[in-house]
Scaffold this active site. Structure first.
Site, PDB file in Angstrom:
ATOM      1  N   HIS A 125       0.812  -1.227   0.000  1.00  0.00           N
ATOM      2  CA  HIS A 125       0.000   0.000   0.000  1.00  0.00           C
ATOM      3  C   HIS A 125       0.845   1.277   0.000  1.00  0.00           C
ATOM      4  O   HIS A 125       0.310   2.367  -0.229  1.00  0.00           O
ATOM      5  CB  HIS A 125      -0.916   0.040   1.221  1.00  0.00           C
ATOM      6  CG  HIS A 125      -2.013  -0.971   1.196  1.00  0.00           C
ATOM      7  ND1 HIS A 125      -2.864  -1.121   0.126  1.00  0.00           N
ATOM      8  CD2 HIS A 125      -2.398  -1.894   2.125  1.00  0.00           C
ATOM      9  CE1 HIS A 125      -3.729  -2.087   0.392  1.00  0.00           C
ATOM     10  NE2 HIS A 125      -3.467  -2.576   1.590  1.00  0.00           N
ATOM     11  N   ASP A 162      -3.522 -10.339  -2.408  1.00  0.00           N
ATOM     12  CA  ASP A 162      -4.074  -9.775  -1.175  1.00  0.00           C
ATOM     13  C   ASP A 162      -5.505  -9.310  -1.435  1.00  0.00           C
ATOM     14  O   ASP A 162      -5.839  -8.870  -2.539  1.00  0.00           O
ATOM     15  CB  ASP A 162      -3.200  -8.597  -0.737  1.00  0.00           C
ATOM     16  CG  ASP A 162      -3.496  -8.117   0.667  1.00  0.00           C
ATOM     17  OD1 ASP A 162      -4.554  -7.480   0.872  1.00  0.00           O
ATOM     18  OD2 ASP A 162      -2.676  -8.344   1.566  1.00  0.00           O
ATOM     19  N   HIS A 164      -6.899  -6.717  -0.378  1.00  0.00           N
ATOM     20  CA  HIS A 164      -6.897  -5.269  -0.614  1.00  0.00           C
ATOM     21  C   HIS A 164      -6.011  -4.957  -1.805  1.00  0.00           C
ATOM     22  O   HIS A 164      -4.911  -5.502  -1.936  1.00  0.00           O
ATOM     23  CB  HIS A 164      -6.369  -4.526   0.620  1.00  0.00           C
ATOM     24  CG  HIS A 164      -7.138  -4.814   1.874  1.00  0.00           C
ATOM     25  ND1 HIS A 164      -6.752  -5.799   2.770  1.00  0.00           N
ATOM     26  CD2 HIS A 164      -8.261  -4.257   2.377  1.00  0.00           C
ATOM     27  CE1 HIS A 164      -7.616  -5.822   3.770  1.00  0.00           C
ATOM     28  NE2 HIS A 164      -8.535  -4.904   3.558  1.00  0.00           N
ATOM     29  N   ASP A 245      -5.551 -12.443   3.415  1.00  0.00           N
ATOM     30  CA  ASP A 245      -6.758 -11.887   4.008  1.00  0.00           C
ATOM     31  C   ASP A 245      -8.004 -12.068   3.147  1.00  0.00           C
ATOM     32  O   ASP A 245      -9.084 -11.593   3.513  1.00  0.00           O
ATOM     33  CB  ASP A 245      -6.573 -10.412   4.377  1.00  0.00           C
ATOM     34  CG  ASP A 245      -5.752  -9.634   3.372  1.00  0.00           C
ATOM     35  OD1 ASP A 245      -5.420 -10.183   2.300  1.00  0.00           O
ATOM     36  OD2 ASP A 245      -5.420  -8.465   3.649  1.00  0.00           O
TER      37      ASP A 245
END
Length: 309
Positions: A125, A162, A164, A245
C-alpha cells in the site's frame, strides 16, 4: 533446487498499538506453522538489512527522511489513520526489503527454485511519498526494480492476491513498461483503487475486482485471465505479493477463500513461472486471522516446496 525461507527477529520489533490487526503475533503464528516436520526441508536464511539506496529505487529521499525523522524513541508515532512506527519499525522495514532483495538475488543466482519471505511491516500500500495501510515502503516494487536495474532483467511480473488492492505497487510501477502488475482484490474495499480500467501507462497493469461474498470459483476465473496475460508478457522473474486476508475467516474483508484456494493459486502461478522459465519469490502482505493466516501460509509454502523439488 529447493525453497528458501527468509525472516528476521526484527519483524517482531515492529510493534503496533494494542488491538491493531497488523500485530507481531502474525509472524509468531507463521513461525509455529512452519516449525512442523513437513517444513524441515526449507532452507532458512536471515533477512539482511537493506541499504537505504534500495528504498530510493521507488521512493524519493525527502520521503525516506520524513519516515526516519518520525521514528519514536518509545511508544508509537502515527503516520496515518492506521499506520504506526515503533522504535523497531524502521529496521524491520529495511530488513523486509533486504530479505526480499536477497531472495531475488538467490533465485536468480540459481541457489533455489523459489523463496518465501515472512517479514513485516507489509509493503504493497505504500505509495511514493505516502505511508498507508500498515505499509512504509513498497517492498515488492523495490525488488522488481532491483531485478530490472541491478540484475538487468528485461521483464518482471508482480502478482498480488491480497484482498486489498496493492495501490502502492501499482503506483510505483505505473510507468514501468518492463513490469507486469496483476491483481485480484475485493471491491468495494480499502483503499478504493484497482478498477479494471486502471491499466498502467503501457497497458501492463491488470486489475480484476472481486465482489464481496465471492469464493474460490470466482478467484479461479479471475486468475486464469490474469495468468494468461502474464504468460504473454514472458516474465523472467515472478514476484508474489502474498496476502492471505481473502480467507473466509479474515476479519478485515468478505471474500470466502479457503486454504485449498491458496494452494490452487500457488500451483497456477508456479505453472506460469515454469512456462516462462522464471523463478518465483513470494513475500508476505496481509492476513489478520491468526489461525487462517498460519494455515494459509503453510499451504502456500508447501506448494512452493513441492514445486521447488
Amino acid at each position: 533446487m529447493g525453497t528458501l525461507f527468509f525472516t528476521h527477529e526484527a519483524g517482531l520489533a515492529h510493534v503496533t498499538p494494542p488491538g491493531h490487526p497488523e500485530q507481531l503475533a502474525r509472524l509468531e503464528a507463521i513461525y509455529a506453522a512452519l516449525r512442523t516436520a513437513i517444513f524441515d526441508g526449507l532452507e532458512r536464511r536471515i533477512c539482511p538489512i537493506a541499504d537505504e539506496a534500495e528504498v530510493l529505487r521507488c521512493h524519493p529521499a525527502v520521503y525516506l527522511d520524513r519516515v526516519k525523522a518520525a521514528r519514536p524513541l518509545q511508544g508509537w508515532a502515527q503516520l496515518d489513520g492506521d499506520t504506526f512506527l515503533s522504535p523497531g519499525s524502521y529496521e524491520a522495514a529495511l530488513r523486509a526489503i533486504g530479505g526480499l532483495n536477497a531472495a531475488v538475488d538467490a533465485v536468480l543466482a540459481g541457489q533455489a527454485a523459489n523463496a518465501f519471505v515472512a517479514m513485516r511491516p507489509p509493503g504493497h500500500h505504500a505509495e511514493s511519498v505516502t505511508a498507508m495501510g500498515f505499509c512504509l515502503f513498497g517492498t515488492a516494487a523495490i525488488a522488481a526494480r532491483r531485478a530490472l536495474d541491478h540484475h538487468g532483467l528485461a521483464r518482471v511480473a508482480v502478482l498480488d492476491f491480497d484482498v486489498h488492492h496493492g495501490n502502492g505497487s501499482q503506483q510505483l510501477l505505473w510507468d514501468e513498461a518492463r513490469c507486469f502488475f496483476g491483481s485480484s482484490h475485493q471491491m468495494p474495499l480499502f483503499p478504493g483503487t484497482g478498477y479494471a480500467t486502471e491499466v498502467g501507462a503501457h497497458g501492463q497493469v491488470m486489475n480484476v475486482p472481486l465482489p464481496p461474498g465471492s469464493g474460490g470459483a470466482e478467484m479461479r476465473r479471475a486468475w486464469e485471465d490474469i495468468l494468461a496475460r502474464a504468460v504473454a508478457f514472458q516474465p523472467q522473474l515472478v514476484l508474489i505479493s502474498a496476502g492471505f486476508d481473502a480467507h473466509r475467516a479474515d476479519p478485515l474483508a468478505a471474500l470466502n477463500w479457503r486454504e485449498a484456494d491458496f494452494s490452487w493459486l500457488t500451483h497456477a502461478i508456479c505453472d506460469l513461472a515454469d512456462d516462462c522459465g522464471a523463478p518465483v519469490v513470494s513475500t508476505l502482505e496481509g492476513g489478520y486471522d491468526l489461525d487462517a493466516l498460519a494455515a494459509s501460509v503453510a499451504a502456500h509454502v508447501a506448494v512452493l516446496m513441492e514445486r521447488g523439488e
